[in-house]
Design a protein around this motif. Structure first.
Motif, mmCIF file in Angstrom:
data_model
loop_
_atom_site.group_PDB
_atom_site.id
_atom_site.type_symbol
_atom_site.label_atom_id
_atom_site.label_comp_id
_atom_site.label_asym_id
_atom_site.label_seq_id
_atom_site.Cartn_x
_atom_site.Cartn_y
_atom_site.Cartn_z
ATOM 1 N N LEU A 77 -8.669 -5.050 11.870
ATOM 2 C CA LEU A 77 -9.165 -5.317 13.210
ATOM 3 C C LEU A 77 -8.804 -4.159 14.115
ATOM 4 O O LEU A 77 -7.736 -3.567 13.989
ATOM 5 N N SER A 78 -9.672 -3.860 15.049
ATOM 6 C CA SER A 78 -9.432 -2.765 15.979
ATOM 7 C C SER A 78 -9.768 -3.248 17.385
ATOM 8 O O SER A 78 -10.636 -4.093 17.571
ATOM 9 N N LEU B 152 -6.824 -13.050 12.525
ATOM 10 C CA LEU B 152 -6.282 -12.657 11.215
ATOM 11 C C LEU B 152 -5.837 -13.858 10.391
ATOM 12 O O LEU B 152 -5.998 -13.870 9.166
ATOM 13 N N LEU B 153 -5.282 -14.858 11.038
ATOM 14 C CA LEU B 153 -4.788 -16.024 10.308
ATOM 15 C C LEU B 153 -5.918 -16.881 9.732
ATOM 16 O O LEU B 153 -5.675 -17.715 8.869
ATOM 17 N N CYS B 154 -7.126 -16.645 10.184
ATOM 18 C CA CYS B 154 -8.282 -17.367 9.649
ATOM 19 C C CYS B 154 -8.847 -16.706 8.393
ATOM 20 O O CYS B 154 -9.681 -17.290 7.708
ATOM 21 N N ILE B 155 -8.391 -15.512 8.096
ATOM 22 C CA ILE B 155 -8.869 -14.780 6.920
ATOM 23 C C ILE B 155 -8.215 -15.368 5.670
ATOM 24 O O ILE B 155 -7.031 -15.714 5.683
ATOM 25 N N LYS B 156 -8.992 -15.445 4.599
ATOM 26 C CA LYS B 156 -8.486 -16.039 3.360
ATOM 27 C C LYS B 156 -7.271 -15.278 2.826
ATOM 28 O O LYS B 156 -6.274 -15.872 2.455
ATOM 29 N N LYS B 157 -7.347 -13.953 2.771
ATOM 30 C CA LYS B 157 -6.223 -13.143 2.293
ATOM 31 C C LYS B 157 -5.545 -12.510 3.506
ATOM 32 O O LYS B 157 -6.034 -11.538 4.074
ATOM 33 N N ARG B 158 -4.408 -13.057 3.887
ATOM 34 C CA ARG B 158 -3.671 -12.567 5.053
ATOM 35 C C ARG B 158 -2.991 -11.230 4.756
ATOM 36 O O ARG B 158 -2.594 -10.975 3.618
ATOM 37 N N PRO B 159 -2.815 -10.413 5.777
ATOM 38 C CA PRO B 159 -2.115 -9.145 5.567
ATOM 39 C C PRO B 159 -0.621 -9.382 5.354
ATOM 40 O O PRO B 159 -0.082 -10.417 5.748
ATOM 41 N N ASP B 160 0.039 -8.411 4.728
ATOM 42 C CA ASP B 160 1.494 -8.457 4.560
ATOM 43 C C ASP B 160 2.203 -7.908 5.788
ATOM 44 O O ASP B 160 3.359 -8.223 6.041
#
Length: 122
Positions: A2-3, A19-27
């Motif tokens: 995201l930008s 971001l929390l709605c994305i299936k694969k969350r970032p580390d």
């Protein structure tokens, strides 16, 4: 990835919700400013995401706010005073020695990572 151009605490919070709605969350989240990172931390707390175990957070600028948020924010120390002094020095040189030529200068100013509790460093 995201930008955004909005670097506020509120926008940091808003982007985390996305971001929390994305299936694969970032580390890890690397925010453009400490304020955006603090907004991210606040949103992660709201959704009970463990920092840094589930998602680490890193900011940029080493503002005073980076030390008063919990967990304390890992941040890149951007030496604003040195950047300002360097810019003024080049500006004064240009004013005192004007030329008709456009001169570009690239200056590297050292930054360093300040590791705090919002990230896991091994």
């Amino acid at each position: 990835m995201l930008s955004t151009k909005d670097i506020s605490i509120n926008n940091g919070r808003r982007l985390i919700i996305i971001l929390l709605c994305i299936k694969k969350r970032p580390d890890i989240i690397f925010a453009i400013t400490d304020n955006a990172a603090i907004g991210a931390i606040k949103a992660l707390h709201k959704f009970k995401v463990k920092i840094p175990e589930e998602i680490a957070v890193v900011g940029f600028s080493n503002s005073i706010n980076s030390t008063i948020v919990s967990p304390a924010l890992t941040t890149v120390d951007q030496p604003g005073d040195k950047i300002g002094r360097t810019a003024v020095r080049f500006l004064i040189e240009e004013i005192e020695n004007p030329t008709n030529d456009v001169i570009t200068k690239t200056v590297e100013i050292k930054t360093n990572l300040i590791v705090r509790d919002s990230s896991l460093m091994v």
